[in-house]
Design an enzyme around this catalytic site. Structure first.
Site, PDB file in Angstrom:
ATOM      1  N   SER A  76     -11.438   8.549   3.809  1.00 10.05           N
ATOM      2  CA  SER A  76     -11.695   8.721   5.230  1.00 10.05           C
ATOM      3  C   SER A  76     -11.419   9.932   5.876  1.00 10.05           C
ATOM      4  O   SER A  76     -12.114  10.554   7.029  1.00 10.05           O
ATOM      5  CB  SER A  76     -11.108   7.595   6.142  1.00 10.05           C
ATOM      6  OG  SER A  76      -9.934   7.514   6.368  1.00 10.05           O
ATOM      7  N   ASP A 113      -2.788   8.444  14.037  1.00 11.94           N
ATOM      8  CA  ASP A 113      -2.413   7.088  13.887  1.00 11.94           C
ATOM      9  C   ASP A 113      -1.255   7.249  12.656  1.00 11.94           C
ATOM     10  O   ASP A 113      -0.829   6.232  12.036  1.00 11.94           O
ATOM     11  CB  ASP A 113      -3.331   6.179  13.276  1.00 11.94           C
ATOM     12  CG  ASP A 113      -4.103   6.341  12.186  1.00 11.94           C
ATOM     13  OD1 ASP A 113      -4.128   7.628  11.721  1.00 11.94           O
ATOM     14  OD2 ASP A 113      -5.091   5.949  11.707  1.00 11.94           O
ATOM     15  N   HIS A 143      -5.098   9.477   9.892  1.00 12.19           N
ATOM     16  CA  HIS A 143      -6.254  10.227  10.251  1.00 12.19           C
ATOM     17  C   HIS A 143      -6.113  11.618  11.312  1.00 12.19           C
ATOM     18  O   HIS A 143      -5.509  11.237  12.369  1.00 12.19           O
ATOM     19  CB  HIS A 143      -7.162   9.448  10.991  1.00 12.19           C
ATOM     20  CG  HIS A 143      -7.582   8.260  10.020  1.00 12.19           C
ATOM     21  ND1 HIS A 143      -7.157   7.071  10.227  1.00 12.19           N
ATOM     22  CD2 HIS A 143      -8.414   8.055   8.806  1.00 12.19           C
ATOM     23  CE1 HIS A 143      -7.402   6.107   8.983  1.00 12.19           C
ATOM     24  NE2 HIS A 143      -8.105   6.839   8.368  1.00 12.19           N
TER      25      HIS A 143
END
Length: 217
Positions: free
Chosen positions: A10, A191, A194
């Site tokens: 991601s 977080d 990310h």
């Protein structure tokens, strides 16, 4: 035109548009886009940037799709960033990849890729983690961030493989830790995993340093 392909989870994906029929945000909104802004802006017509990150991927997922998403594109430069999900998925879902298996599969991926694409330059990025909303110690799991610190061991494996295969290694953990201590985690990894805008720029900056060394830019 030199083709650069970014392969990972991601952090690479960064909400990219996977609909190849649409030319809308195919690079996502993370470090790949930041790098593309630099290279495509300063050297128009010299580079093609491809983002093949998929959110949630572990090393085993990268290996499973290496042919369709990397080899078939025959990139001149391949960047790999993976590792945090191999730990995170174990913590959350008991479906991670242990350290020994991570190293074994990563090595297989590199060996097979060097055979399939002998002329491709490969760059390895260091996986990283900070204490944040997704990783911090919480009441239900007071040892949560201590478990996330296993990512540091996975980073050591990636660095070891970079040395073994004589590949450029982009160090990121120390830079993230220093910047977070000075300015606050939330500006870099919103977080703990990310990247926010400053985090994406940090990765891009460190990556460009490495890229410029090996390409004389």
């Amino acid at each position: 035109m030199k083709k650069i392909l970014f392969f990972g989870d991601s952090i690479t994906d960064a909400i990219r548009n996977r609909n190849e029929s649409e030319n809308i945000s195919p690079l996502g909104f993370g470090f790949v886009r930041t790098i593309a802004d630099t290279l495509l802006g300063e050297y128009p017509g010299e580079y093609e940037i491809i983002n093949k990150g998929i959110s949630g991927n572990r090393i085993v997922d990268l290996y499973a799709r290496i042919k369709s998403d990397v080899w078939n594109f025959k990139p001149d430069v391949l960047n790999i960033l993976v590792g945090v999900n191999d730990v995170w998925h174990e913590i959350n879902y008991s479906n991670g990849v242990d350290l020994e298996r991570f190293e074994k599969v990563y090595r297989m991926l590199l060996e097979d890729t060097k055979k399939a694409l002998p002329d491709t330059q490969i760059i390895l990025c260091e996986p990283f983690v900070l204490e944040g909303s997704a990783t911090e110690n919480i009441e239900l799991n007071p040892n949560r961030f201590e478990r996330f610190k296993e990512v540091y061991q996975y980073a050591k494996v990636v660095k070891k493989l970079a040395k073994e295969f004589n590949l450029p290694f982009v160090e990121l953990q120390e830079e993230f830790s220093k910047k977070a201590q000075k300015y606050g985690v939330q500006y870099f990894l919103f977080d703990g995993v990310h990247p926010h805008v400053a985090g994406a720029r940090l990765i891009a900056k460190e990556w460009m340093k490495t890229f410029e060394k090996i390409n004389d830019k």
